[in-house]
Design a protein around this motif. Structure first.
Motif, PDB file in Angstrom:
ATOM      1  N   GLU A 142       0.801  -1.249  -0.071  1.00  0.00           N
ATOM      2  CA  GLU A 142       0.035  -0.154  -0.034  1.00  0.00           C
ATOM      3  C   GLU A 142       1.068   1.284   0.010  1.00  0.00           C
ATOM      4  N   MET A 143       1.933   1.253   0.622  1.00  0.00           N
ATOM      5  CA  MET A 143       2.704   2.679   0.637  1.00  0.00           C
ATOM      6  C   MET A 143       3.520   2.570  -0.439  1.00  0.00           C
ATOM      7  N   LEU A 144       3.730   1.667  -1.102  1.00  0.00           N
ATOM      8  CA  LEU A 144       4.420   1.817  -2.366  1.00  0.00           C
ATOM      9  C   LEU A 144       3.511   2.653  -3.418  1.00  0.00           C
ATOM     10  N   ARG A 145       2.327   2.189  -3.304  1.00  0.00           N
ATOM     11  CA  ARG A 145       1.355   2.818  -4.386  1.00  0.00           C
ATOM     12  C   ARG A 145       0.985   4.366  -3.902  1.00  0.00           C
ATOM     13  N   HIS A 146       1.040   4.565  -2.381  1.00  0.00           N
ATOM     14  CA  HIS A 146       0.815   5.753  -1.869  1.00  0.00           C
ATOM     15  C   HIS A 146       1.824   6.971  -2.234  1.00  0.00           C
ATOM     16  N   GLU A 147       3.021   6.389  -2.134  1.00  0.00           N
ATOM     17  CA  GLU A 147       4.233   7.248  -2.634  1.00  0.00           C
ATOM     18  C   GLU A 147       4.288   7.367  -4.056  1.00  0.00           C
ATOM     19  N   VAL A 374      22.175 -13.815   8.706  1.00  0.00           N
ATOM     20  CA  VAL A 374      21.134 -14.295   9.525  1.00  0.00           C
ATOM     21  C   VAL A 374      21.651 -14.715  10.957  1.00  0.00           C
ATOM     22  N   ASP A 375      20.947 -13.962  12.032  1.00  0.00           N
ATOM     23  CA  ASP A 375      21.532 -14.364  13.386  1.00  0.00           C
ATOM     24  C   ASP A 375      20.362 -13.935  14.215  1.00  0.00           C
ATOM     25  N   HIS A 376      19.477 -15.097  14.587  1.00  0.00           N
ATOM     26  CA  HIS A 376      18.370 -14.692  15.422  1.00  0.00           C
ATOM     27  C   HIS A 376      17.490 -13.812  14.787  1.00  0.00           C
ATOM     28  N   GLY A 377      17.256 -13.938  13.704  1.00  0.00           N
ATOM     29  CA  GLY A 377      16.453 -13.120  12.504  1.00  0.00           C
ATOM     30  C   GLY A 377      17.342 -12.695  11.419  1.00  0.00           C
ATOM     31  N   VAL A 378      16.726 -11.881  10.307  1.00  0.00           N
ATOM     32  CA  VAL A 378      17.513 -11.710   9.425  1.00  0.00           C
ATOM     33  C   VAL A 378      17.883 -10.200   9.555  1.00  0.00           C
ATOM     34  N   MET A 379      19.268 -10.174   9.423  1.00  0.00           N
ATOM     35  CA  MET A 379      19.905  -8.941   9.789  1.00  0.00           C
ATOM     36  C   MET A 379      19.465  -7.764   8.777  1.00  0.00           C
ATOM     37  N   VAL A 380      19.357  -6.654   9.294  1.00  0.00           N
ATOM     38  CA  VAL A 380      19.013  -5.572   8.311  1.00  0.00           C
ATOM     39  C   VAL A 380      19.862  -4.528   8.868  1.00  0.00           C
ATOM     40  N   ASN A 381      20.029  -3.231   8.139  1.00  0.00           N
ATOM     41  CA  ASN A 381      20.589  -1.927   8.600  1.00  0.00           C
ATOM     42  C   ASN A 381      19.379  -0.998   8.982  1.00  0.00           C
ATOM     43  N   GLU A 382      19.752  -0.033   9.290  1.00  0.00           N
ATOM     44  CA  GLU A 382      18.781   1.169   9.594  1.00  0.00           C
ATOM     45  C   GLU A 382      17.661   1.562   8.598  1.00  0.00           C
ATOM     46  N   TYR A 383      18.011   1.140   7.496  1.00  0.00           N
ATOM     47  CA  TYR A 383      16.949   1.232   6.459  1.00  0.00           C
ATOM     48  C   TYR A 383      16.177   0.150   6.347  1.00  0.00           C
ATOM     49  N   LEU A 384      16.472  -1.100   6.831  1.00  0.00           N
ATOM     50  CA  LEU A 384      15.642  -2.267   6.726  1.00  0.00           C
ATOM     51  C   LEU A 384      16.430  -3.180   5.612  1.00  0.00           C
ATOM     52  N   ALA A 389      21.913  -5.489  -1.182  1.00  0.00           N
ATOM     53  CA  ALA A 389      21.393  -4.034  -1.233  1.00  0.00           C
ATOM     54  C   ALA A 389      19.690  -4.220  -1.741  1.00  0.00           C
ATOM     55  N   ASN A 390      19.429  -4.918  -2.532  1.00  0.00           N
ATOM     56  CA  ASN A 390      18.064  -4.886  -3.264  1.00  0.00           C
ATOM     57  C   ASN A 390      16.972  -5.864  -2.530  1.00  0.00           C
ATOM     58  N   ILE A 391      17.425  -6.406  -1.531  1.00  0.00           N
ATOM     59  CA  ILE A 391      16.691  -7.277  -0.626  1.00  0.00           C
ATOM     60  C   ILE A 391      16.553  -6.535   0.632  1.00  0.00           C
ATOM     61  N   TYR A 392      15.231  -6.429   1.296  1.00  0.00           N
ATOM     62  CA  TYR A 392      14.829  -5.837   2.387  1.00  0.00           C
ATOM     63  C   TYR A 392      14.082  -6.806   3.420  1.00  0.00           C
ATOM     64  N   ALA A 393      13.960  -6.646   4.548  1.00  0.00           N
ATOM     65  CA  ALA A 393      13.366  -7.558   5.249  1.00  0.00           C
ATOM     66  C   ALA A 393      12.574  -6.461   6.434  1.00  0.00           C
ATOM     67  N   ALA A 394      11.401  -7.265   6.682  1.00  0.00           N
ATOM     68  CA  ALA A 394      10.453  -6.460   7.753  1.00  0.00           C
ATOM     69  C   ALA A 394       9.679  -7.454   8.573  1.00  0.00           C
ATOM     70  N   GLY A 395       9.247  -6.764   9.746  1.00  0.00           N
ATOM     71  CA  GLY A 395       8.496  -7.506  10.663  1.00  0.00           C
ATOM     72  C   GLY A 395       8.797  -8.360  11.339  1.00  0.00           C
ATOM     73  N   ASP A 396       8.384  -9.836  11.653  1.00  0.00           N
ATOM     74  CA  ASP A 396       8.843 -10.719  12.599  1.00  0.00           C
ATOM     75  C   ASP A 396      10.272 -11.231  12.376  1.00  0.00           C
ATOM     76  N   ASN A 427      11.957   3.239   1.519  1.00  0.00           N
ATOM     77  CA  ASN A 427      13.328   3.247   1.297  1.00  0.00           C
ATOM     78  C   ASN A 427      13.626   2.508  -0.209  1.00  0.00           C
ATOM     79  N   MET A 428      12.697   1.602  -0.350  1.00  0.00           N
ATOM     80  CA  MET A 428      12.969   1.246  -1.767  1.00  0.00           C
ATOM     81  C   MET A 428      13.004   2.132  -2.965  1.00  0.00           C
ATOM     82  N   LEU A 429      12.120   3.076  -2.526  1.00  0.00           N
ATOM     83  CA  LEU A 429      11.955   4.243  -3.588  1.00  0.00           C
ATOM     84  C   LEU A 429      13.014   5.597  -3.294  1.00  0.00           C
ATOM     85  N   GLY A 430      14.048   5.354  -2.411  1.00  0.00           N
ATOM     86  CA  GLY A 430      15.166   6.150  -2.288  1.00  0.00           C
ATOM     87  C   GLY A 430      15.010   7.163  -1.064  1.00  0.00           C
TER      88      GLY A 430
END
Length: 508
Positions: A142-147, A374-384, A389-396, A427-430
Motif C-alpha cells: 500500500e505504501m508503494l502505491r501511496h508514494e 541471519v543471526d536470530h533473525g534476518v539482519m538489516v541496517n537502519e533502512y531495513l 542491497a536490493n533485498i529488504y526484510a520487515a516484520g517478525d 526506502n526502496m524508492l530512495g
C-alpha cells in the motif's frame, strides 16, 4: 435523533469562535452527520475526519506530535496537512476539510480533495516482489502505491486467505463479537484498483540474489527489481503424545481461527489453553466470552511476569479469574488425549478443545538458504536493507539496530511489522529514512486494554503509578537509568507522549 446527538460537539458548519480553539488544541464537532476534528498547530488550522480509520477511536482524545495526528488507542499516525495514514495500524487516510475564517469565527463546510502522489518513474526498482501476505507485506504494498510507485507490485503469500486483521483473530472475532467482513484488511477490488497482484497459496522455494529472482513451488521463476522478505513467524508446535489429535489447535492464520470457532460451534464446552502468553490469554478471554469453561496451563509463577512484571502479572491473573478462568501455573503438559490434557503432576484436565500458544519462531529459512546474514533473525541496517542491497526484510523476521536502546532488536508486534513494511517501501524508492519508531503493541483482556511502548528485555526496577484494578495504571520499566518501556492501562496520552519521547531520543 439529531445529527449533533449522533456525532456530538459543535456544528462546525455554523461556525465556532476562533477563541474557542487554542494553540495545540483540538475540538471534535460535526458537519452534518460527519464527525470532524478541528485543530490548531503551530498557528495553522486543520480539519480532518474525527475518527481513526483503524478501529474508529476518537482522535480528539489523541495527540498532535510533529505535525501528525496520533490515535489514542493504537497509535496510528495521520499527516495533519493531507490526512494520509503515515503510520500503522491505520492504512486508510482521513478526509481533509476546508477551514474558512469570517470575522472572529471559523467554519468547516466541505471536504478537500487530497492531491495525488506524483508518479515516480526515476531511480526506482523495475518491480517489487513481496514474500509474505501478513502485516509487513500488505502495508509495504500500500505504501508503494501511496508514494506514487507505478511499477509492478506482487505479493506472494502461502496463505489461502488474503491479508487479514490478525490481532482480531485472538480477540473480538474469536469471541464472536466481530463480523467476518471486518477481518480482511482489503477486498479484492482494492488490489485490482491499485494494481497490486496478490497471489495466494503460492510458496517460494528459493531466493537467487545473483539473478534477482525467486523460485516457486510450481517450478516457475519470478524476477524482481527489489524484494521484501516479510515471511513472519510460525507457532512453536509441541511434540508430545497426542499432539496431532484433531481438537489440538494453534492460532496464527484466519483458517486456524475458523477451525477453533468450528469446534466451538460443534458443541465444545470445555477448553484448555496451553501457555499464558499474550495470545494464550486473549484466547482465554475470547473463550470465556463464549461461555466456554477455560483452563490455562503454563510453567510460569505468574502470567506475563517476564514481560510485564509482578504487579501487572497479578492483575491479569486476577482479572481472568474473576471471569472464570482457572489457572494451572508452574505446570507443564506431558500429553494430550481425546478428551483431556495430561499435566506433569498427573492431573487430567477434561476438555473438548485445546489451543496451544507457547511462542512463535521466525521464518528465516529462505533468507538463510539464500546466503543472507541471519543471526536470530534476518539482519538489516537502519533502512531495513539486508546484506544484499536490493533485498529488504520487515516484520517478525527482521533484526534491526534500534537507536533508542543501542541494541539490535527483533520483536513480534503487529504495528511494528506494518510500520517496518511502510518504511521499507519508502526506502526502496530512495527515501533513505532510518527506522526509528518505538516498538508498540496492545493487548485486550475483556474490557481492559494494555498499551506497551518500547522494549524491555530486562530492567533494574519497575516504577508503577495508579491502580490497575481501577483501569488507571502505568508501569515504567527502568534499565540503566532510562525508560526502556512503558505499559499503561487507559492512560493514552501518557503512552503517546512516551512513544514520542523515545523516538525523539532515538533521532538525536
Amino acid at each position: 435523533m439529531s445529527d449533533q446527538a449522533e456525532t456530538g460537539g459543535p456544528d462546525l458548519a455554523s461556525g465556532i469562535a476562533q477563541s474557542d480553539l487554542q494553540e495545540g488544541g483540538m475540538i471534535a464537532g460535526h458537519v452534518g452527520d460527519q464527525s470532524v476534528l478541528l485543530a490548531r498547530h503551530e498557528g495553522k488550522l486543520y480539519a480532518l475526519d474525527a475518527k481513526c480509520t483503524h478501529y474508529g477511536a476518537p482522535l480528539a482524545d489523541g495527540a498532535i506530535i510533529d505535525c501528525t495526528l496520533r490515535c489514542p488507542w493504537h497509535h496510528a499516525r495521520f499527516d495533519l496537512s493531507t490526512g494520509a495514514a503515515v503510520g500503522a495500524p491505520a492504512l486508510q487516510a482521513l478526509s481533509c476539510w476546508k477551514v474558512e475564517i469570517s470575522g472572529d469565527k471559523m467554519f468547516v463546510r466541505e471536504r478537500v480533495q487530497p492531491p495525488e502522489a506524483p508518479r515516480r518513474t526515476e531511480n526506482v526498482p523495475t518491480s517489487v516482489v513481496i514474500v509474505g501476505g501478513g502485516a509487513a507485506g500488505e502495508a509495504a504494498a500500500e505504501m508503494l502505491r501511496h508514494e506514487g510507485y507505478g511499477g509492478p507490485v506482487t505479493i506472494l503469500s502461502d496463505d489461502s486467505a488474503p491479508p487479514c486483521d490478525r490481532p482480531n483473530l485472538s480477540k473480538d472475532y474469536l469471541a464472536g463479537t466481530a463480523q467476518a467482513d471486518w477481518i480482511p484488511l482489503r477486498d479484492a477490488d482494492f488490489y485490482r484498483e491499485h494494481e497490486i497482484e496478490l497471489r495466494l497459496k503460492t510458496q517460494v522455494t528459493a531466493i537467487e540474489p545473483a539473478a534477482s529472482q525467486l523460485r516457486l513451488a510450481d517450478g516457475s521463476t519470478l524476477g524482481y527489481g527489489a524484494l521484501l522478505l516479510a515471511t513472519g513467524a510460525e507457532p512453536v508446535r509441541l511434540k508430545l503424545p497426542g499432539a496431532d489429535l484433531p481438537h489440538i489447535h494453534y492460532l496464527r492464520t484466519q483458517a486456524d481461527c475458523e477451525a477453533i470457532i468450528a469446534g466451538i460451534e460443534a458443541g465444545a464446552k470445555r477448553a484448555v489453553v496451553v501457555g499464558a502468553s499474550f495470545i494464550g490469554l486473549e484466547v482465554a478471554a475470547a473463550l470465556r466470552q463464549r461461555d466456554i469453561e477455560t483452563h490455562v496451563v503454563a510453567p510460569d509463577a505468574r502470567p506475563l511476569e517476564r514481560v510485564m512484571g509482578p504487579e501487572l502479572g497479578d492483575f491479569i491473573r486476577a482479572l481472568h479469574e474473576s471471569k472464570g478462568v482457572v489457572f494451572h501455573l508452574q505446570q507443564s503438559v506431558t500429553g494430550f488425549e481425546a478428551d483431556a490434557v495430561v499435566l506433569q503432576s498427573g492431573e487430567r484436565l477434561a476438555c473438548d478443545i485445546v489451543v496451544v500458544g507457547v511462542g512463535v519462531r521466525a521464518r528465516t529459512a529462505l533468507a538463510e538458504a539464500a546466503g543472507l546474514d541471519v543471526d536470530h533473525g534476518v539482519m538489516v541496517n537502519e533502512y531495513l536493507q539486508t546484506s544484499v542491497a536490493n533485498i529488504y526484510a520487515a516484520g517478525d523476521i527482521a533484526r534491526w539496530p534500534d537507536p533508542y536502546s543501542g541494541e539490535r532488536m527483533r520483536v513480534e508486534h503487529w504495528a511494528v511489522a506494518q510500520r517496518q513494511g511502510q518504511a521499507a517501501a519508502r526506502n526502496m524508492l530512495g527515501a533513505k529514512q532510518a527506522f526509528t519508531q518505538a516498538p508498540f503493541f496492545w493487548s485486550q483482556h475483556y474490557d481492559a486494554a494494555i498499551n506497551y511502548v518500547g522494549h524491555a528485555a530486562h530492567w533494574d526496577r519497575i516504577e508503577t503509578d495508579g491502580d490497575a484494578s481501577k483501569y488507571d495504571f502505568s508501569a515504567r520499566y527502568i534499565d540503566a537509568g532510562r525508560t526502556a518501556a512503558l505499559a499503561t492501562i487507559y492512560r493514552d496520552i501518557e503512552s503517546l507522549k512516551e512513544e514520542a519521547a523515545m523516538e525523539a531520543q532515538a533521532g538525536r
